[in-house]
Write a protein that holds these residues in place. Structure first.
Motif, PDB file in Angstrom:
ATOM      1  N   ALA A 101      34.725  39.519  35.053  1.00 21.13           N
ATOM      2  CA  ALA A 101      33.825  39.558  36.225  1.00 21.13           C
ATOM      3  C   ALA A 101      34.427  38.320  37.439  1.00 21.13           C
ATOM      4  O   ALA A 101      34.395  39.023  38.442  1.00 21.13           O
ATOM      5  CB  ALA A 101      32.403  39.015  35.900  1.00 21.13           C
ATOM      6  N   ALA A 102      34.761  37.507  37.210  1.00 23.63           N
ATOM      7  CA  ALA A 102      35.634  36.459  38.166  1.00 23.63           C
ATOM      8  C   ALA A 102      36.686  37.134  38.778  1.00 23.63           C
ATOM      9  O   ALA A 102      36.799  37.128  39.882  1.00 23.63           O
ATOM     10  CB  ALA A 102      35.681  35.372  37.507  1.00 23.63           C
ATOM     11  N   TRP A 103      37.723  37.794  37.833  1.00 26.59           N
ATOM     12  CA  TRP A 103      38.603  38.546  38.611  1.00 26.59           C
ATOM     13  C   TRP A 103      38.317  39.618  39.251  1.00 26.59           C
ATOM     14  O   TRP A 103      38.772  39.520  40.620  1.00 26.59           O
ATOM     15  CB  TRP A 103      39.666  39.040  37.376  1.00 26.59           C
ATOM     16  CG  TRP A 103      40.727  37.969  37.109  1.00 26.59           C
ATOM     17  CD1 TRP A 103      40.919  37.403  35.946  1.00 26.59           C
ATOM     18  CD2 TRP A 103      41.897  37.692  37.803  1.00 26.59           C
ATOM     19  NE1 TRP A 103      41.950  36.463  36.017  1.00 26.59           N
ATOM     20  CE2 TRP A 103      42.759  36.679  37.205  1.00 26.59           C
ATOM     21  CE3 TRP A 103      42.309  38.172  39.361  1.00 26.59           C
ATOM     22  CZ2 TRP A 103      43.799  36.200  37.577  1.00 26.59           C
ATOM     23  CZ3 TRP A 103      43.494  37.576  39.620  1.00 26.59           C
ATOM     24  CH2 TRP A 103      44.235  36.527  38.711  1.00 26.59           C
ATOM     25  N   ALA A 104      37.168  40.459  39.065  1.00 27.89           N
ATOM     26  CA  ALA A 104      36.747  41.365  39.819  1.00 27.89           C
ATOM     27  C   ALA A 104      36.185  40.841  41.014  1.00 27.89           C
ATOM     28  O   ALA A 104      36.374  41.477  42.316  1.00 27.89           O
ATOM     29  CB  ALA A 104      35.579  42.172  39.098  1.00 27.89           C
ATOM     30  N   GLY A 105      35.477  39.823  41.207  1.00 27.83           N
ATOM     31  CA  GLY A 105      34.879  39.251  42.401  1.00 27.83           C
ATOM     32  C   GLY A 105      35.918  38.746  43.269  1.00 27.83           C
ATOM     33  O   GLY A 105      35.949  38.897  44.541  1.00 27.83           O
ATOM     34  N   ALA A 106      36.863  38.032  42.538  1.00 30.06           N
ATOM     35  CA  ALA A 106      38.131  37.479  43.621  1.00 30.06           C
ATOM     36  C   ALA A 106      39.009  38.729  44.049  1.00 30.06           C
ATOM     37  O   ALA A 106      39.336  38.706  45.415  1.00 30.06           O
ATOM     38  CB  ALA A 106      38.964  36.854  42.656  1.00 30.06           C
ATOM     39  N   ILE A 107      39.083  39.734  43.591  1.00 22.78           N
ATOM     40  CA  ILE A 107      39.890  41.017  44.153  1.00 22.78           C
ATOM     41  C   ILE A 107      38.860  41.718  45.125  1.00 22.78           C
ATOM     42  O   ILE A 107      39.402  41.882  46.486  1.00 22.78           O
ATOM     43  CB  ILE A 107      39.954  41.949  43.009  1.00 22.78           C
ATOM     44  CG1 ILE A 107      41.201  41.425  42.000  1.00 22.78           C
ATOM     45  CG2 ILE A 107      40.624  43.272  43.484  1.00 22.78           C
ATOM     46  CD1 ILE A 107      41.332  42.097  40.825  1.00 22.78           C
ATOM     47  N   VAL A 108      37.779  41.763  45.069  1.00 25.14           N
ATOM     48  CA  VAL A 108      36.950  42.125  45.931  1.00 25.14           C
ATOM     49  C   VAL A 108      36.590  41.194  47.301  1.00 25.14           C
ATOM     50  O   VAL A 108      36.626  41.561  48.574  1.00 25.14           O
ATOM     51  CB  VAL A 108      35.337  42.435  45.400  1.00 25.14           C
ATOM     52  CG1 VAL A 108      34.350  42.955  46.735  1.00 25.14           C
ATOM     53  CG2 VAL A 108      35.240  43.558  44.656  1.00 25.14           C
ATOM     54  N   GLN A 109      36.847  40.075  46.898  1.00 25.96           N
ATOM     55  CA  GLN A 109      36.832  38.904  48.106  1.00 25.96           C
ATOM     56  C   GLN A 109      38.111  39.117  48.756  1.00 25.96           C
ATOM     57  O   GLN A 109      38.055  39.230  50.339  1.00 25.96           O
ATOM     58  CB  GLN A 109      36.711  37.585  47.567  1.00 25.96           C
ATOM     59  CG  GLN A 109      36.675  36.541  48.566  1.00 25.96           C
ATOM     60  CD  GLN A 109      36.589  34.978  47.987  1.00 25.96           C
ATOM     61  OE1 GLN A 109      35.794  35.106  46.975  1.00 25.96           O
ATOM     62  NE2 GLN A 109      37.179  34.310  48.680  1.00 25.96           N
ATOM     63  N   MET A 110      39.356  39.412  48.187  1.00 23.35           N
ATOM     64  CA  MET A 110      40.448  39.632  49.087  1.00 23.35           C
ATOM     65  C   MET A 110      40.599  40.778  49.691  1.00 23.35           C
ATOM     66  O   MET A 110      41.253  40.880  50.741  1.00 23.35           O
ATOM     67  CB  MET A 110      41.554  39.337  47.851  1.00 23.35           C
ATOM     68  CG  MET A 110      42.041  37.767  47.576  1.00 23.35           C
ATOM     69  SD  MET A 110      43.292  37.575  46.517  1.00 23.35           S
ATOM     70  CE  MET A 110      42.917  38.242  44.886  1.00 23.35           C
ATOM     71  N   LEU A 111      40.265  41.932  49.060  1.00 23.73           N
ATOM     72  CA  LEU A 111      40.146  43.540  49.774  1.00 23.73           C
ATOM     73  C   LEU A 111      39.292  43.293  50.958  1.00 23.73           C
ATOM     74  O   LEU A 111      39.560  43.861  51.991  1.00 23.73           O
ATOM     75  CB  LEU A 111      39.599  44.409  48.804  1.00 23.73           C
ATOM     76  CG  LEU A 111      40.349  44.688  47.518  1.00 23.73           C
ATOM     77  CD1 LEU A 111      39.967  45.695  46.568  1.00 23.73           C
ATOM     78  CD2 LEU A 111      41.902  45.262  47.970  1.00 23.73           C
TER      79      LEU A 111
END
Length: 394
Positions: free
Chosen positions: A73-83
């Motif tokens: 979930a943390a990786w998903a949140g970081a990817i959404v933040q970068m996108l």
């Protein structure tokens, strides 16, 4: 993937994650969302920030319950933040909490997945800030300046993420040490209980075997004497009753010790040997007792108990398998006490059968005080010899 976690612990994690989400997400919206992003839309900016926060703090909420899912979930949140085009946000503190959870409560695989995330995440974050938002953070410097700044960003990112992971690892070590210590204490308690139960079982055998041997011998004598001298039979029955009452009292005391897990009840001493010899005489065995030299003082209590129990078991064997004569010799030397019990054995008797509890109990008695014991048949006699070390007389 799912760890056992109490309902209270899970509720506290969820409440803490919700409070952090309610506190930090509005800060990101107020201070970061109005800035233009790669899509050029403030609405998309806000949606991306909130979506990222949901993933990140969702990972925090399940950090102890499922560290692996929390890391995903943390990786998903970081990817959404970068996108969404954001740089570092207040909500990124959730990433540190999730990394802490992976190393503190995760399985071995999740632990190393967290370590890999520290390295990969630090490099990705640094490259993202240099390549995507480098103009805002590093200015329009030369290529060398970008490389230098990027290297510093990589080091800073890995150090920040690694600090959280290492803190969790230290807590993991603390928890493991606590479990190890708890298991050690539990094992020591179980070993102490087992040792105490073995001691009580040994005492139970000594008491019951000796008393029953006396009762059987008296009962056989009373049966033959009843037809000739009824008064002898009556006296013998009184002896049987007295012996049985004494055995019952001893058994009750041992059961009380077993129930309450304590072994400090009254134990036989040298003063009780006369009573023991009297019981043997009542069973039709005349022990010839020799004590040379005499005890120079008061021997330790453990030695007195060992001497009593060894003599009790040896005399019980003499009652069962002997022909009516037994020689007992005690030698109280300055550094040890030597015990020897000899009795003539009936040809059909087989004392000291391998596996018998009596001989095993005598050897254990001797070994418990650091001594030794040999029991064997020598021609027509069965001989028990033991040597027990003693300290200075008390």
């Amino acid at each position: 993937m799912i760890r056992p976690l109490s309902r209270t612990g899970l509720v506290l994690d969820i409440v803490g994650a919700v409070l952090l989400f309610a506190l930090l997400t509005p800060l990101g919206v107020v201070f970061y969302a109005p800035q233009p992003d790669v899509a050029g839309s403030s609405a998309v900016n806000v949606i991306g920030l909130i979506s990222s926060s949901v993933f990140l703090f969702g990972g925090v909420a399940i950090g102890r319950l499922a560290p692996g899912l929390a890391l995903a979930a943390a990786w998903a949140g970081a990817i959404v933040q970068m996108l969404a085009g954001f740089g570092p946000l207040p909500t990124d503190v959730a990433i540190l909490l999730v990394l802490y959870a992976t190393s503190a409560w995760g399985t071995r695989r999740v632990l190393w997945w967290g370590f890999g995330s520290v390295i990969v995440g630090g490099i990705v974050a640094a490259l993202y800030m240099v390549v995507v938002i480098g103009g805002a953070m590093l200015g329009s410097g030369s290529g060398w300046e970008l490389v230098t700044g990027g290297t510093l960003l990589v080091a800073a990112s890995i150090m920040a993420l690694g600090f959280a992971w290492v803190c969790g690892l230290l807590w993991r070590v603390v928890l493991r040490n606590r479990r190890t210590r708890s298991a050690q204490l539990q094992a020591e308690a179980l070993a102490a209980e087992e040792q105490e139960r073995v001691r009580i079982a040994r005492d139970m055998h000594d008491v019951v075997a000796h008393s029953l041997a006396v009762v059987i011998a008296q009962a056989d004598g009373a049966r033959y004497a009843a037809a000739v001298k009824p008064e002898i039979a009556t006296e013998t029955l009184g002896t049987i009753a007295q012996t049985a009452r004494g055995a019952l009292s001893d058994v009750r005391m041992l059961l009380t010790q077993l129930r309450h897990r304590q072994g400090d009840g009254p134990q036989p001493t040298l003063a009780d040997l006369e009573t023991l010899f009297a019981q043997v005489r009542q069973a039709g065995i005349e022990p010839r007792v020799t004590v040379d030299p005499m005890p120079p003082g008061e021997p330790p209590g453990a030695i007195q108990l060992a001497v009593y129990r060894i003599l009790q078991e040896a005399l019980t064997n003499a009652i069962r398998h002997g022909d009516g004569a037994v020689d007992v010799h005690l030698a109280w030397l300055p550094d040890r006490v030597d015990i020897e019990v000899r009795n003539t054995v009936s040809p059909e008797s087989t004392p000291g059968t391998p596996g018998g509890h009596g001989l095993i109990g005598m050897r254990e008695r001797a070994q418990l005080v650091g001594g030794s014991l040999q029991a064997e048949r020598r021609g027509a006699q069965f001989v028990v010899q033991s040597s027990l070390p003693i300290g200075a007389p008390q």
